[in-house]
Design an enzyme around this catalytic site. Structure first.
Site, short mmCIF file in Angstrom:
data_model
loop_
_atom_site.label_atom_id
_atom_site.label_comp_id
_atom_site.label_asym_id
_atom_site.label_seq_id
_atom_site.Cartn_x
_atom_site.Cartn_y
_atom_site.Cartn_z
N ASP A 30 0.85 -1.19 0.00
CA ASP A 30 0.00 0.00 0.00
C ASP A 30 0.89 1.25 0.00
OD1 ASP A 30 -3.23 0.48 1.02
OD2 ASP A 30 -1.84 2.18 1.04
N ASN A 86 -12.72 -3.60 2.86
CA ASN A 86 -13.65 -2.48 2.90
C ASN A 86 -14.60 -2.57 1.71
OD1 ASN A 86 -12.34 -1.41 5.17
ND2 ASN A 86 -10.90 -0.25 3.91
N GLY A 92 -15.84 2.35 3.94
CA GLY A 92 -14.60 3.10 3.79
C GLY A 92 -13.83 2.77 2.53
N GLN A 93 -14.49 2.14 1.57
CA GLN A 93 -13.80 1.79 0.32
C GLN A 93 -13.56 3.04 -0.52
OE1 GLN A 93 -15.84 -1.12 -2.10
NE2 GLN A 93 -14.08 -1.41 -3.45
N HIS A 99 -10.32 -5.50 -3.10
CA HIS A 99 -8.98 -5.75 -2.57
C HIS A 99 -9.03 -6.14 -1.11
CE1 HIS A 99 -9.95 -1.46 -2.28
NE2 HIS A 99 -9.31 -1.47 -1.13
N LEU A 100 -8.11 -6.99 -0.71
CA LEU A 100 -7.93 -7.36 0.69
C LEU A 100 -6.72 -6.62 1.21
CD1 LEU A 100 -8.39 -11.23 0.39
CD2 LEU A 100 -10.06 -9.60 1.21
N HIS A 101 -6.86 -6.00 2.38
CA HIS A 101 -5.70 -5.40 3.04
C HIS A 101 -5.10 -6.45 3.97
CE1 HIS A 101 -6.82 -1.00 2.39
NE2 HIS A 101 -7.98 -1.57 2.17
P1 5GP Z 1 -9.77 1.18 0.43
O1 5GP Z 1 -9.91 2.45 1.20
O2 5GP Z 1 -10.48 1.26 -0.90
O3 5GP Z 1 -10.14 -0.07 1.19
O4 5GP Z 1 -8.22 1.02 0.16
C1 5GP Z 1 -7.56 1.56 -0.93
C2 5GP Z 1 -6.11 1.53 -0.58
O5 5GP Z 1 -5.38 1.74 -1.77
C3 5GP Z 1 -5.67 2.60 0.41
O6 5GP Z 1 -5.10 2.00 1.55
C4 5GP Z 1 -4.67 3.44 -0.37
O7 5GP Z 1 -3.58 3.87 0.40
C5 5GP Z 1 -4.23 2.49 -1.47
N1 5GP Z 1 -3.83 3.10 -2.71
C6 5GP Z 1 -4.50 4.09 -3.37
N2 5GP Z 1 -3.84 4.42 -4.50
C7 5GP Z 1 -2.74 3.63 -4.54
C8 5GP Z 1 -1.67 3.51 -5.48
O8 5GP Z 1 -1.60 4.20 -6.51
N3 5GP Z 1 -0.71 2.59 -5.20
C9 5GP Z 1 -0.76 1.81 -4.09
N4 5GP Z 1 0.24 0.93 -3.91
N5 5GP Z 1 -1.76 1.90 -3.19
C10 5GP Z 1 -2.74 2.79 -3.42
#
Ligand code: 5GP
Length: 113
Positions: A30, A86, A92-93, A99-101
């Site tokens: 991330d 998310n 909070g997406q 995607h899985l964190h």
């Molecule tokens: P969400 O909030 O949708 O669950 O998570 C999206 C995640 O993608 C966030 O943690 C954010 O930091 C990450 N992210 C957004 N843009 C980029 C990118 O261009 N590259 C990488 N490696 N991560 C990203």
């Protein structure tokens, strides 16, 4: 079909620190890490969010979870880790490619915010 920043990472149009790849999935760090290890695991298939996955995605969703497990082993997260998915606005997406964190290498509080 919608395009997202993650689709661009899959196509190598923008850089990412990729830690895992196979035919179905990609894992990369991330850009804004919330823990010492913060890796995103995504399907190459552009499913926008969990609520839009269907029965045909059953094996793929299982594959993503087992991919997280493999990467956690690769990252030596033997003390444990958290997996977050998310979904939608209240979830909070922010990027609409499922995607899985994988978060680890520090104790994580519960409940999340
Ligand atoms: P969400 O909030 O949708 O669950 O998570 C999206 C995640 O993608 C966030 O943690 C954010 O930091 C990450 N992210 C957004 N843009 C980029 C990118 O261009 N590259 C990488 N490696 N991560 C990203």
């Amino acid at each position: 079909m919608s395009d997202t920043i993650f689709a661009k990472i899959i196509r190598r149009e923008i850089p990412a620190d990729i830690v895992y790849e196979d035919d179905l999935a990609l894992g990369f760090r991330d850009v804004n890490p919330q823990a010492p290890v913060h890796i995103l695991v995504i399907p190459k298939k552009p499913i926008p969010m969990l609520s839009e996955a269907d029965d045909a995605d059953q094996a793929l969703l299982g594959h993503l979870l087992l991919t997280v497990k493999k990467i956690a082993q690769q990252e030596n997260l033997a003390k444990g880790y958290r997996v977050v998915l998310n979904t939608g606005e209240d979830g909070g997406q922010t990027v609409f490619h499922l995607h899985l964190h994988l978060l680890g290498d520090r104790p994580l509080a519960w409940p999340p915010g």
